[in-house]
Write an enzyme that holds these catalytic residues in place. Structure first.
Site, PDB file in Angstrom:
ATOM      1  N   ASP A 157       0.827  -1.124   0.053  1.00  0.00           N
ATOM      2  CA  ASP A 157       0.122  -0.017  -0.013  1.00  0.00           C
ATOM      3  C   ASP A 157       0.871   1.189  -0.003  1.00  0.00           C
ATOM      4  O   ASP A 157       1.837   1.330   0.918  1.00  0.00           O
ATOM      5  CB  ASP A 157      -0.899   0.026   1.242  1.00  0.00           C
ATOM      6  N   ASN A 165      -3.310  12.926  -4.194  1.00  0.00           N
ATOM      7  CA  ASN A 165      -4.231  13.486  -4.797  1.00  0.00           C
ATOM      8  C   ASN A 165      -5.132  14.726  -4.328  1.00  0.00           C
ATOM      9  O   ASN A 165      -5.062  15.427  -4.940  1.00  0.00           O
ATOM     10  CB  ASN A 165      -5.584  12.458  -4.764  1.00  0.00           C
ATOM     11  N   HIS A 170      -5.328  14.728  -9.080  1.00  0.00           N
ATOM     12  CA  HIS A 170      -5.756  13.086  -9.845  1.00  0.00           C
ATOM     13  C   HIS A 170      -4.496  12.731 -10.762  1.00  0.00           C
ATOM     14  O   HIS A 170      -4.105  11.706 -10.955  1.00  0.00           O
ATOM     15  CB  HIS A 170      -6.891  13.072  -9.965  1.00  0.00           C
ATOM     16  N   ASP A 174      -2.179   9.691 -10.803  1.00  0.00           N
ATOM     17  CA  ASP A 174      -2.316   8.554 -11.801  1.00  0.00           C
ATOM     18  C   ASP A 174      -0.828   8.341 -12.258  1.00  0.00           C
ATOM     19  O   ASP A 174      -0.263   7.253 -12.106  1.00  0.00           O
ATOM     20  CB  ASP A 174      -3.034   8.944 -13.111  1.00  0.00           C
ATOM     21  N   GLU A 200      -4.672   2.268  -4.643  1.00  0.00           N
ATOM     22  CA  GLU A 200      -3.276   2.668  -4.087  1.00  0.00           C
ATOM     23  C   GLU A 200      -2.440   1.225  -3.796  1.00  0.00           C
ATOM     24  O   GLU A 200      -1.335   1.307  -3.541  1.00  0.00           O
ATOM     25  CB  GLU A 200      -2.827   3.680  -3.408  1.00  0.00           C
TER      26      GLU A 200
END
Length: 284
Positions: A157, A165, A170, A174, A200
């Site tokens: 994680d 974000n 965002h 990405d 994630e």
């Protein structure tokens, strides 16, 4: 083929006459039905009868002309094959037609195969990162031979990814996900499988590997992320937490659940850590 054999009693030596008979009978069924209804009810209308008869005859003629046109090259090819002329090029126009037909079928088959491959990739690959998704990861593990169902499963994680974000947008999120997937894929062995588990979270299957080896590999990746960060949050390099569980060919869901529990332990212990299903260790 069964229908072809069932109709062989109609002109056994002539497919054209057999088709003519079937076409003639089938196109005249509405007219026959109208006549039977008219005689039974006594309400025969001459104008309607003549119109229906004329349309039936026209329809029959169109069908027969079409059938004849379709059968002509096929019968020509059959005759040429019987005489041994097709191979010598006696009917080049028929050969061109057959080649065009096979070419079209081949293109259709290739397009269908490509479409199936695309659907398979879409179902088993993550659209953003290009690595396997959860379904692809599980499918890969369950379809392995029994003697190759052993190794370690790690769930990973990205730490504080929500802040990426929230603070950077965002698009940057990405980019970080793609960079992280690329970094994981580049730093594991070719035999290992990297997947995006969701959001994630990522998963790695370390083939034929013990916990020490898997932990060492993840620690090496963590160290490289500190030296060559893929991004920063509040001035600190983006890190990850991981949980590792041994899988020896039993229920893969059980191994994943144990890895998930270990991941939770790593996050609860302060993140940027690698935890095993039984013990917890600070990443080196």
């Amino acid at each position: 083929m069964q229908f072809y054999l069932a109709t062989s009693f109609l002109f056994p030596r002539s497919l054209r006459l057999r088709l003519f008979t079937l076409c003639f009978v089938s196109t005249h069924l509405p007219l026959i039905g109208y006549l039977l209804w008219g005689f039974a009810s006594g309400r025969m209308a001459l104008a309607e009868f003549l119109l229906l008869t004329a349309m039936t005859v026209i329809g029959t003629a169109i069908a027969l002309i079409g059938i004849g046109a379709l059968l002509t090259p096929i019968q020509a090819l059959a005759g040429a094959l019987e005489k041994g002329q097709a191979a010598s090029g006696a009917l080049p126009e028929v050969g061109d037609m057959i080649r065009s037909l096979y070419s079209g079928l081949d293109r259709a088959a290739r397009a269908t195969g490509e479409r199936i491959d695309h659907l398979h990739r879409a179902a088993h690959e993550d659209a953003l990162t290009g690595i396997a998704n959860r379904r692809g990861f599980l499918s890969h593990l369950t379809q392995r031979d029994d003697d190759r169902k052993r190794g370690c499963i790690a769930l990973i994680d990205i730490d504080y990814f929500k802040r990426v974000n929230d603070l950077c947008g965002h698009e940057e999120g990405d980019r970080v996900l793609c960079a992280f997937a690329a970094r994981l894929s580049a730093l594991v062995r070719r035999a290992d499988l990297v997947a995006r588990w969701g959001g994630e979270e990522f998963a790695i299957f370390f083939e034929d590997c013990i916990e020490d080896e898997a932990s060492w590999t993840l620690a090496r990746i963590a160290a490289q992320l500190r030296d060559r960060p893929i991004g920063e949050v509040h001035g600190r390099p983006i890190s990850f937490s991981a949980g590792i569980a041994r899988w020896s060919g039993g229920d893969v869901e059980d191994a994943i659940a144990r890895a998930d529990t270990a991941l939770y332990d790593a996050k609860q212990a302060g993140r940027d850590r690698i935890a095993r299903a039984t013990t917890l260790a600070q990443s080196a």
